[in-house]
Structures are given as C-alpha cells and as structure tokens.
Design an enzyme around this catalytic site. Structure first.
Site, PDB file in Angstrom:
ATOM      1  N   ARG A   1      48.764  33.572  22.540  1.00 32.39           N
ATOM      2  CA  ARG A   1      48.727  33.976  23.959  1.00 32.39           C
ATOM      3  C   ARG A   1      49.760  33.191  24.768  1.00 32.39           C
ATOM      4  O   ARG A   1      50.357  33.730  25.713  1.00 32.39           O
ATOM      5  CB  ARG A   1      47.314  33.801  24.511  1.00 32.39           C
ATOM      6  CG  ARG A   1      46.377  34.844  23.897  1.00 32.39           C
ATOM      7  CD  ARG A   1      44.995  34.738  24.414  1.00 32.39           C
ATOM      8  NE  ARG A   1      44.927  34.846  25.859  1.00 32.39           N
ATOM      9  CZ  ARG A   1      43.932  34.355  26.596  1.00 32.39           C
ATOM     10  NH1 ARG A   1      42.938  33.730  26.012  1.00 32.39           N
ATOM     11  NH2 ARG A   1      43.942  34.508  27.890  1.00 32.39           N
TER      12      ARG A   1
ATOM     13  N   VAL B   1      44.822  32.314  32.814  1.00 31.73           N
ATOM     14  CA  VAL B   1      45.398  31.068  32.314  1.00 31.73           C
ATOM     15  C   VAL B   1      46.922  31.162  32.220  1.00 31.73           C
ATOM     16  O   VAL B   1      47.583  30.214  31.817  1.00 31.73           O
ATOM     17  CB  VAL B   1      44.758  30.675  30.955  1.00 31.73           C
ATOM     18  CG1 VAL B   1      43.270  30.377  31.140  1.00 31.73           C
ATOM     19  CG2 VAL B   1      44.940  31.763  29.897  1.00 31.73           C
TER      20      VAL B   1
ATOM     21  N   HIS C   1      39.873  28.661  35.391  1.00 33.64           N
ATOM     22  CA  HIS C   1      39.597  28.660  33.942  1.00 33.64           C
ATOM     23  C   HIS C   1      40.669  27.915  33.144  1.00 33.64           C
ATOM     24  O   HIS C   1      40.776  28.106  31.934  1.00 33.64           O
ATOM     25  CB  HIS C   1      39.447  30.097  33.425  1.00 33.64           C
ATOM     26  CG  HIS C   1      38.187  30.773  33.908  1.00 33.64           C
ATOM     27  ND1 HIS C   1      37.992  32.137  33.829  1.00 33.64           N
ATOM     28  CD2 HIS C   1      37.064  30.271  34.483  1.00 33.64           C
ATOM     29  CE1 HIS C   1      36.797  32.435  34.334  1.00 33.64           C
ATOM     30  NE2 HIS C   1      36.219  31.328  34.747  1.00 33.64           N
TER      31      HIS C   1
ATOM     32  N   CYS D   1      42.572  16.181  25.909  1.00 33.10           N
ATOM     33  CA  CYS D   1      41.967  15.427  24.797  1.00 33.10           C
ATOM     34  C   CYS D   1      40.457  15.462  24.935  1.00 33.10           C
ATOM     35  O   CYS D   1      39.921  15.057  25.976  1.00 33.10           O
ATOM     36  CB  CYS D   1      42.469  13.988  24.793  1.00 33.10           C
ATOM     37  SG  CYS D   1      41.656  13.000  23.522  1.00 33.10           S
TER      38      CYS D   1
ATOM     39  N   GLU E   1      39.533  50.508  37.976  1.00 34.97           N
ATOM     40  CA  GLU E   1      38.319  51.339  37.984  1.00 34.97           C
ATOM     41  C   GLU E   1      37.180  50.503  38.567  1.00 34.97           C
ATOM     42  O   GLU E   1      37.316  49.282  38.677  1.00 34.97           O
ATOM     43  CB  GLU E   1      37.983  51.804  36.572  1.00 34.97           C
ATOM     44  CG  GLU E   1      37.904  50.687  35.574  1.00 34.97           C
ATOM     45  CD  GLU E   1      37.899  51.180  34.130  1.00 34.97           C
ATOM     46  OE1 GLU E   1      37.240  50.522  33.309  1.00 34.97           O
ATOM     47  OE2 GLU E   1      38.537  52.199  33.846  1.00 34.97           O
TER      48      GLU E   1
HETATM   49  C1  BJW Z   1      43.359  46.495  36.133  1.00 34.62           C
HETATM   50  C2  BJW Z   1      44.503  46.869  35.490  1.00 34.62           C
HETATM   51  C3  BJW Z   1      45.601  47.125  36.303  1.00 34.62           C
HETATM   52  C4  BJW Z   1      43.071  46.587  33.979  1.00 34.62           C
HETATM   53  N1  BJW Z   1      45.484  46.991  37.616  1.00 34.62           N
HETATM   54  N2  BJW Z   1      43.254  46.364  37.452  1.00 34.62           N
HETATM   55  C5  BJW Z   1      23.747  35.022  32.374  1.00 34.62           C
HETATM   56  C6  BJW Z   1      23.865  35.327  33.736  1.00 34.62           C
HETATM   57  C7  BJW Z   1      24.834  34.714  34.524  1.00 34.62           C
HETATM   58  C8  BJW Z   1      25.719  33.805  33.994  1.00 34.62           C
HETATM   59  C9  BJW Z   1      25.615  33.496  32.645  1.00 34.62           C
HETATM   60  C10 BJW Z   1      24.648  34.106  31.856  1.00 34.62           C
HETATM   61  N3  BJW Z   1      24.775  33.616  30.591  1.00 34.62           N
HETATM   62  C11 BJW Z   1      25.811  32.744  30.576  1.00 34.62           C
HETATM   63  C12 BJW Z   1      26.324  32.664  31.822  1.00 34.62           C
HETATM   64  C13 BJW Z   1      27.477  31.833  32.264  1.00 34.62           C
HETATM   65  C14 BJW Z   1      28.794  32.338  31.687  1.00 34.62           C
HETATM   66  C15 BJW Z   1      28.906  33.838  31.917  1.00 34.62           C
HETATM   67  O1  BJW Z   1      29.278  34.307  32.979  1.00 34.62           O
HETATM   68  N4  BJW Z   1      28.633  34.647  30.901  1.00 34.62           N
HETATM   69  C16 BJW Z   1      28.693  36.101  31.060  1.00 34.62           C
HETATM   70  C17 BJW Z   1      29.309  36.710  29.815  1.00 34.62           C
HETATM   71  C18 BJW Z   1      27.285  36.596  31.374  1.00 34.62           C
HETATM   72  N5  BJW Z   1      29.827  31.633  32.389  1.00 34.62           N
HETATM   73  C19 BJW Z   1      30.254  30.440  32.010  1.00 34.62           C
HETATM   74  O2  BJW Z   1      29.837  29.904  30.981  1.00 34.62           O
HETATM   75  C20 BJW Z   1      31.237  29.731  32.912  1.00 34.62           C
HETATM   76  N6  BJW Z   1      30.746  28.440  33.224  1.00 34.62           N
HETATM   77  C21 BJW Z   1      29.605  28.290  33.919  1.00 34.62           C
HETATM   78  O3  BJW Z   1      28.926  29.234  34.318  1.00 34.62           O
HETATM   79  O4  BJW Z   1      29.303  26.969  34.181  1.00 34.62           O
HETATM   80  C22 BJW Z   1      28.084  26.711  34.918  1.00 34.62           C
HETATM   81  C23 BJW Z   1      28.213  26.910  36.400  1.00 34.62           C
HETATM   82  C24 BJW Z   1      27.160  27.398  37.136  1.00 34.62           C
HETATM   83  C25 BJW Z   1      27.268  27.569  38.513  1.00 34.62           C
HETATM   84  C26 BJW Z   1      28.415  27.229  39.153  1.00 34.62           C
HETATM   85  C27 BJW Z   1      29.462  26.743  38.419  1.00 34.62           C
HETATM   86  C28 BJW Z   1      29.359  26.598  37.049  1.00 34.62           C
HETATM   87  C29 BJW Z   1      32.575  29.568  32.223  1.00 34.62           C
HETATM   88  C30 BJW Z   1      33.259  30.878  32.033  1.00 34.62           C
HETATM   89  C31 BJW Z   1      34.548  30.702  31.223  1.00 34.62           C
HETATM   90  C32 BJW Z   1      35.242  32.037  31.001  1.00 34.62           C
HETATM   91  N7  BJW Z   1      36.230  31.871  30.049  1.00 34.62           N
HETATM   92  C33 BJW Z   1      37.088  33.026  29.703  1.00 34.62           C
HETATM   93  C34 BJW Z   1      37.972  32.621  28.485  1.00 34.62           C
HETATM   94  C35 BJW Z   1      38.804  31.394  28.744  1.00 34.62           C
HETATM   95  C36 BJW Z   1      40.097  31.718  29.439  1.00 34.62           C
HETATM   96  C37 BJW Z   1      41.065  32.492  28.573  1.00 34.62           C
HETATM   97  O5  BJW Z   1      41.078  32.328  27.330  1.00 34.62           O
HETATM   98  O6  BJW Z   1      41.858  33.267  29.136  1.00 34.62           O
HETATM   99  O7  BJW Z   1      37.847  33.418  30.837  1.00 34.62           O
HETATM  100  S1  BJW Z   1      36.171  34.499  29.266  1.00 34.62           S
HETATM  101  C38 BJW Z   1      37.323  35.629  29.975  1.00 34.62           C
HETATM  102  O8  BJW Z   1      36.637  36.358  31.008  1.00 34.62           O
HETATM  103  C39 BJW Z   1      38.384  34.759  30.664  1.00 34.62           C
HETATM  104  C40 BJW Z   1      38.541  35.475  31.972  1.00 34.62           C
HETATM  105  O9  BJW Z   1      39.107  34.604  32.946  1.00 34.62           O
HETATM  106  C41 BJW Z   1      37.157  35.931  32.282  1.00 34.62           C
HETATM  107  C42 BJW Z   1      37.083  37.089  33.263  1.00 34.62           C
HETATM  108  O10 BJW Z   1      37.691  38.227  32.739  1.00 34.62           O
HETATM  109  P1  BJW Z   1      38.468  39.222  33.710  1.00 34.62           P
HETATM  110  O11 BJW Z   1      39.638  38.534  34.288  1.00 34.62           O
HETATM  111  O12 BJW Z   1      37.513  39.838  34.669  1.00 34.62           O
HETATM  112  O13 BJW Z   1      39.028  40.281  32.670  1.00 34.62           O
HETATM  113  P2  BJW Z   1      38.324  41.612  32.087  1.00 34.62           P
HETATM  114  O14 BJW Z   1      39.090  42.006  30.865  1.00 34.62           O
HETATM  115  O15 BJW Z   1      36.877  41.442  31.929  1.00 34.62           O
HETATM  116  O16 BJW Z   1      38.540  42.701  33.226  1.00 34.62           O
HETATM  117  C43 BJW Z   1      39.833  43.188  33.546  1.00 34.62           C
HETATM  118  C44 BJW Z   1      39.684  44.091  34.766  1.00 34.62           C
HETATM  119  O17 BJW Z   1      40.993  44.485  35.180  1.00 34.62           O
HETATM  120  C45 BJW Z   1      38.890  45.378  34.499  1.00 34.62           C
HETATM  121  O18 BJW Z   1      37.977  45.597  35.565  1.00 34.62           O
HETATM  122  C46 BJW Z   1      39.970  46.478  34.493  1.00 34.62           C
HETATM  123  O19 BJW Z   1      39.500  47.711  35.034  1.00 34.62           O
HETATM  124  C47 BJW Z   1      41.008  45.879  35.402  1.00 34.62           C
HETATM  125  N8  BJW Z   1      42.368  46.320  35.126  1.00 34.62           N
HETATM  126  N9  BJW Z   1      44.241  46.937  34.114  1.00 34.62           N
HETATM  127  C48 BJW Z   1      44.269  46.632  38.150  1.00 34.62           C
HETATM  128  N10 BJW Z   1      46.762  47.551  35.762  1.00 34.62           N
END
Ligand code: BJW
Length: 231
Positions: A56, A90, A106, A114, A200
């Site tokens: 990536r 990222v 993120h 480390c 969407e």
């Molecule tokens: C377009 C387009 C175009 C396409 N034009 N649009 C149960 C309930 C609630 C929470 C939890 C739960 N169980 C566990 C949790 C917590 C968990 C969580 O949320 N899990 C869920 C799966 C339920 N979260 C965590 O663990 C986080 N930490 C945490 O909660 O700590 C405790 C805390 C509590 C309270 C306050 C603070 C802290 C940490 C989350 C870490 C996420 N990490 C990742 C991977 C690492 C980064 C990386 O490698 O890049 O981050 S996961 C991945 O998802 C990545 C992204 O940043 C993140 C979000 O994804 P994103 O950006 O929304 O992408 P997509 O693919 O999902 O969507 C793309 C969108 O674009 C779509 O809608 C398309 O339609 C659109 N699109 N083309 C416009 N051309």
C-alpha cells in the site's frame, strides 16, 4: 479552532487509484482484516502485515492527489473560516494537494512505530519486520497505523473541534468504523449542520441534514466552489 470540520475516508482517494476497503473489489475482498489490521494479527504474522502495508505504501507513492483533494486544500487556503481536515486515510494525498494541516486519526503509511519503546520515525519505502528500532534496538517495528481495538490519534482535539464547528462534512466514508462513524452524531449534538458527499448512501446517511451523491472528484470541487462564492 475550526469552524468547519471535514472527515474524509477511502472514497476520496479512490479516483487516485488507491483501493477502498468495503466496496466491490475493495481491500477486504483480498485480505482478511483480522490478519492484517489487528494487533493480534501482527503478533501472529508480522511479515504478512508488513507485506500488506509495504504494497500500500508503494501504491501511495505512485498515486497523485485528485481534484477532490485539491479542492479541500483550496477551501482551507481561501475560506474566511477555519477548516480542519480529519482523515481516516493513511495516505498523504491531502498534504501533497497542499492542505495546511491534516489530522490522521488512523496513522500514516509514512510513519514507523516501535512496539517496545513507542519511538516514531519516518518509515522506509519497504519496512523490514526484523529491522531494529533506531531508539531501543529491539526488532519490534510496525507501521504507525491504528488497528482495530486501538485508540485513534488526537481524539480529544477532534472532539473539541466537533463541539465548536458550525458545519460537519463527511466525504467518501462508509460510516462503518467507530469512532469516526459517530462524528456526525457528535457534531449535531453541538448544533452543527451536517453534509455527506459520497458515491452512494452510507451506513450513517440518515443522520445527515444533506447528502450529495456522486464521485468525489465531481461533488467536492462543486461544493467548495459554492462555499467560496457564498462568503
Ligand atoms: C466514494 C468513491 C468516490 C468510493 N467518491 N465516494 C461495535 C460497535 C461500535 C464500535 C465497535 C464495535 N466493535 C468494535 C468496535 C470498535 C471498532 C469498530 O468500529 N469496529 C467496526 C467494524 C464495528 N473501532 C476501533 O477498534 C477503533 N478504535 C476504537 O474504537 O478505540 C476505542 C475508542 C472508543 C471511543 C472513542 C475513541 C476510541 C479503531 C479503528 C481502526 C480502523 N482501522 C482501519 C485500518 C487501518 C488503516 C489502514 O490500514 O488504512 O482504518 S479499518 C479501515 O476502515 C481503515 C479506514 O480508515 C476505516 C474506514 O473505512 P472508510 O474510509 O469508510 O472506507 P470504506 O471502504 O469502508 O468506504 C469507502 C466509501 O467511499 C464508501 O461509502 C463508498 O461508497 C465511497 N466511495 N468511491 C466518493 N469515487
């Protein structure tokens, strides 16, 4: 302090050629997120996780910002309001488009961390799982990325900005991952208007005051033009 808070997700970088996570052909159709985006996955197989992020990082270095990144940088530069960009991404495409300040909640592909002593330094293009930390010399280096179960960066600052903003805009995020997916609720609680720009409807679309559907390279520059014309 910000008047406008903009949250971006993978969708804003999709037209720069960087994969999203949950779309058809997204990264989660090719990789098991438990294996590559959790601390437990990293403990089990650091080489696989480094391979995932090295690939990536290479894609990111080859990619260029698109008109959506450029429009947000223009808004930050030319608006009479303070504009804060908070990204879940990222990659560094906001910065390369000229954005002044970006919160990477993120983490970043450009950072190394480390696990033993918490030291941070710029990641090389290819990270080696056995490379020692430049500070403590332990071979426990990882990408400086926030995985599931870990606390996203700068949460206090983001919550303060959301409490003060009069407008919250989410761009290209599916609304599936917390705490980012809860920002629209938080902003509304404090009286902000809310707008979603996405290809969407997302999982949180129903919580926004307004929504515009379409590719970010189209919807974002149009919206920025309107904002700057209205001031
Ligand atoms: C377009 C387009 C175009 C396409 N034009 N649009 C149960 C309930 C609630 C929470 C939890 C739960 N169980 C566990 C949790 C917590 C968990 C969580 O949320 N899990 C869920 C799966 C339920 N979260 C965590 O663990 C986080 N930490 C945490 O909660 O700590 C405790 C805390 C509590 C309270 C306050 C603070 C802290 C940490 C989350 C870490 C996420 N990490 C990742 C991977 C690492 C980064 C990386 O490698 O890049 O981050 S996961 C991945 O998802 C990545 C992204 O940043 C993140 C979000 O994804 P994103 O950006 O929304 O992408 P997509 O693919 O999902 O969507 C793309 C969108 O674009 C779509 O809608 C398309 O339609 C659109 N699109 N083309 C416009 N051309």
């Amino acid at each position: 302090m910000a008047d406008i808070v903009i949250l971006t997700g993978a969708g804003i970088s999709a037209e720069s050629g960087l994969g999203t996570f949950r779309d058809e052909n997204g990264l989660w159709t090719q990789y098991d997120l438990e294996q590559v985006c959790t601390p437990e996955g990293f403990s089990r197989n650091p080489a696989l996780v480094h391979e995932f992020y090295n690939a990536r990082r290479a894609n990111c270095l080859d990619a260029s910002p698109n008109p959506a990144h450029e429009a947000l940088a223009r808004l930050q530069r030319d608006s009479r309001h303070e504009v804060m960009i908070v990204t879940q991404n990222v990659d560094d495409l906001h910065e390369r488009a000229g954005a002044r300040e970006v919160i990477h909640m993120h983490g970043t592909l450009g950072g190394a961390l480390c696990q033993n002593c918490g030291a941070r330094w710029p990641a090389p293009r290819v990270m080696d799982p056995l490379a020692p930390c430049p500070n403590c010399r332990m071979p426990e280096t990882r990408p400086d990325i926030v995985w599931f179960g870990e606390m996203p960066y700068e949460m206090d600052r983001i919550m303060n900005e959301l409490a003060r903003a009069f407008l919250f805009v989410a761009i290209g995020t599916s609304g599936n991952v917390y705490p980012a997916a809860g920002f629209v609720h938080e902003a509304r609680l404090h009286g902000a208007r809310t707008l979603e720009l996405n290809l969407e409807p997302s999982a949180t679309s129903g919580q926004f005051d307004d929504s515009r559907l379409g590719p970010a390279s189209d919807t974002v520059p149009r919206w920025v033009d309107e904002m700057l014309a209205a001031q």
